[in-house]
Design a protein around this motif. Structure first.
Motif, PDB file in Angstrom:
ATOM      1  N   ILE A 153       0.877  -1.297   0.024  1.00 40.52           N
ATOM      2  CA  ILE A 153       0.109   0.110   0.043  1.00 40.52           C
ATOM      3  C   ILE A 153       0.729   1.173  -0.003  1.00 40.52           C
ATOM      4  O   ILE A 153       0.445   2.208   0.154  1.00 40.52           O
ATOM      5  N   ASP A 154       2.302   1.162  -0.251  1.00 42.49           N
ATOM      6  CA  ASP A 154       3.260   2.417  -0.451  1.00 42.49           C
ATOM      7  C   ASP A 154       3.218   3.146   0.714  1.00 42.49           C
ATOM      8  O   ASP A 154       3.078   4.477   0.498  1.00 42.49           O
ATOM      9  N   TYR A 155       3.468   2.738   1.953  1.00 46.42           N
ATOM     10  CA  TYR A 155       3.696   3.394   2.997  1.00 46.42           C
ATOM     11  C   TYR A 155       4.855   2.950   3.658  1.00 46.42           C
ATOM     12  O   TYR A 155       5.067   1.815   3.299  1.00 46.42           O
ATOM     13  N   THR A 156       5.831   3.448   4.336  1.00 45.29           N
ATOM     14  CA  THR A 156       6.933   2.737   5.007  1.00 45.29           C
ATOM     15  C   THR A 156       6.519   1.931   6.172  1.00 45.29           C
ATOM     16  O   THR A 156       5.493   2.164   6.948  1.00 45.29           O
ATOM     17  N   GLN A 157       7.372   1.052   6.337  1.00 43.20           N
ATOM     18  CA  GLN A 157       7.011  -0.115   7.254  1.00 43.20           C
ATOM     19  C   GLN A 157       6.917   0.436   8.898  1.00 43.20           C
ATOM     20  O   GLN A 157       6.250   0.214   9.488  1.00 43.20           O
ATOM     21  N   GLU A 158       7.806   1.433   9.114  1.00 45.01           N
ATOM     22  CA  GLU A 158       7.992   2.046  10.351  1.00 45.01           C
ATOM     23  C   GLU A 158       6.715   2.812  10.661  1.00 45.01           C
ATOM     24  O   GLU A 158       6.359   2.847  11.925  1.00 45.01           O
ATOM     25  N   TYR A 159       6.361   3.586   9.645  1.00 41.44           N
ATOM     26  CA  TYR A 159       5.015   4.284   9.905  1.00 41.44           C
ATOM     27  C   TYR A 159       3.691   3.192  10.019  1.00 41.44           C
ATOM     28  O   TYR A 159       3.158   3.323  10.956  1.00 41.44           O
ATOM     29  N   LEU A 160       3.555   2.225   9.225  1.00 38.57           N
ATOM     30  CA  LEU A 160       2.846   1.233   9.334  1.00 38.57           C
ATOM     31  C   LEU A 160       2.714   0.279  10.611  1.00 38.57           C
ATOM     32  O   LEU A 160       1.651   0.151  11.407  1.00 38.57           O
ATOM     33  N   SER A 161       4.096   0.228  11.339  1.00 36.07           N
ATOM     34  CA  SER A 161       4.057  -0.695  12.506  1.00 36.07           C
ATOM     35  C   SER A 161       3.446   0.324  13.786  1.00 36.07           C
ATOM     36  O   SER A 161       2.734  -0.171  14.337  1.00 36.07           O
ATOM     37  N   ARG A 162       3.542   1.872  13.571  1.00 29.70           N
ATOM     38  CA  ARG A 162       3.011   2.556  14.599  1.00 29.70           C
ATOM     39  C   ARG A 162       1.465   2.597  14.473  1.00 29.70           C
ATOM     40  O   ARG A 162       0.691   2.445  15.265  1.00 29.70           O
ATOM     41  N   ARG A 163       1.026   2.785  13.001  1.00 26.28           N
ATOM     42  CA  ARG A 163      -0.560   2.789  12.898  1.00 26.28           C
ATOM     43  C   ARG A 163      -1.007   1.426  13.305  1.00 26.28           C
ATOM     44  O   ARG A 163      -2.199   1.438  13.964  1.00 26.28           O
ATOM     45  N   CYS A 164      -0.485   0.313  13.085  1.00 29.24           N
ATOM     46  CA  CYS A 164      -1.024  -1.086  13.383  1.00 29.24           C
ATOM     47  C   CYS A 164      -1.206  -0.982  14.754  1.00 29.24           C
ATOM     48  O   CYS A 164      -2.054  -1.704  15.397  1.00 29.24           O
ATOM     49  N   ARG A 165      -0.053  -0.655  15.420  1.00 31.19           N
ATOM     50  CA  ARG A 165       0.000  -0.522  16.954  1.00 31.19           C
ATOM     51  C   ARG A 165      -1.617   0.116  17.441  1.00 31.19           C
ATOM     52  O   ARG A 165      -2.192  -0.174  18.247  1.00 31.19           O
ATOM     53  N   LYS A 166      -1.719   1.284  16.706  1.00 34.87           N
ATOM     54  CA  LYS A 166      -2.762   2.094  17.071  1.00 34.87           C
ATOM     55  C   LYS A 166      -4.079   1.548  16.987  1.00 34.87           C
ATOM     56  O   LYS A 166      -5.167   1.459  17.707  1.00 34.87           O
ATOM     57  N   LEU A 167      -4.281   0.855  15.760  1.00 34.00           N
ATOM     58  CA  LEU A 167      -5.494   0.164  15.262  1.00 34.00           C
ATOM     59  C   LEU A 167      -5.577  -1.056  16.290  1.00 34.00           C
ATOM     60  O   LEU A 167      -6.840  -1.300  16.404  1.00 34.00           O
ATOM     61  N   THR A 168      -4.839  -1.709  16.774  1.00 31.08           N
ATOM     62  CA  THR A 168      -4.749  -2.868  17.655  1.00 31.08           C
ATOM     63  C   THR A 168      -5.211  -2.184  19.105  1.00 31.08           C
ATOM     64  O   THR A 168      -6.267  -2.879  19.627  1.00 31.08           O
ATOM     65  N   ASP A 169      -4.701  -0.981  19.519  1.00 26.03           N
ATOM     66  CA  ASP A 169      -5.187  -0.523  20.726  1.00 26.03           C
ATOM     67  C   ASP A 169      -6.650   0.002  20.539  1.00 26.03           C
ATOM     68  O   ASP A 169      -7.380  -0.233  21.484  1.00 26.03           O
ATOM     69  N   ALA A 170      -6.948   0.232  19.444  1.00 30.67           N
ATOM     70  CA  ALA A 170      -8.547   0.570  19.266  1.00 30.67           C
ATOM     71  C   ALA A 170      -9.363  -0.639  18.891  1.00 30.67           C
ATOM     72  O   ALA A 170     -10.457  -0.324  18.981  1.00 30.67           O
ATOM     73  N   GLY A 171      -8.864  -1.580  18.880  1.00 34.14           N
ATOM     74  CA  GLY A 171      -9.620  -2.750  18.616  1.00 34.14           C
ATOM     75  C   GLY A 171      -9.994  -3.224  17.358  1.00 34.14           C
ATOM     76  O   GLY A 171     -10.735  -4.059  16.986  1.00 34.14           O
ATOM     77  N   LEU A 172      -9.559  -2.422  16.301  1.00 30.93           N
ATOM     78  CA  LEU A 172      -9.793  -2.761  14.970  1.00 30.93           C
ATOM     79  C   LEU A 172      -8.730  -3.929  14.391  1.00 30.93           C
ATOM     80  O   LEU A 172      -9.163  -4.557  13.490  1.00 30.93           O
ATOM     81  N   LEU A 173      -7.697  -3.978  14.869  1.00 32.24           N
ATOM     82  CA  LEU A 173      -6.807  -5.055  14.491  1.00 32.24           C
ATOM     83  C   LEU A 173      -6.468  -5.811  15.612  1.00 32.24           C
ATOM     84  O   LEU A 173      -6.501  -5.343  16.775  1.00 32.24           O
TER      85      LEU A 173
END
Length: 90
Positions: free
Chosen positions: A35-55
């Motif tokens: 999806i053309d974003y950096t791995q570092e940025y998506l690591s942070r976003r995945c953690r936030k989405l996990t905290d929110a219960g979406l992942l």
């Protein structure tokens, strides 16, 4: 229609859509390559989405969409239902 909440980014929706559409469990590096974003940025976003219960984190590096994430993608959540998670993200 999907709810809009302040803490979510366009990348968040793309992560959820990718995992849902491909019906896979994937790491931020695999998601980034698709999806053309950096791995570092998506690591942070995945953690936030996990905290929110979406992942859900399924092991040390892989994520999948939760039932709540599926409801978000289907437009079956309200912004109010997601906004309460904002306090847990900071």
């Amino acid at each position: 229609m999907r709810p809009r909440v302040d803490w979510m980014t366009q990348a968040d929706e793309r992560v959820l859509e990718f995992l849902h559409d491909k019906e896979i469990v994937a790491s931020p590096s695999v998601i980034a390559a698709n999806i053309d974003y950096t791995q570092e940025y998506l690591s942070r976003r995945c953690r936030k989405l996990t905290d929110a219960g979406l992942l859900q984190r399924v092991d040390a590096s892989n994520y999948r969409v939760t039932d709540l994430g599926e409801r978000f993608l289907a437009g079956d959540l309200t912004a109010e239902e997601l906004e309460h998670t904002e306090d847990h993200l900071e």
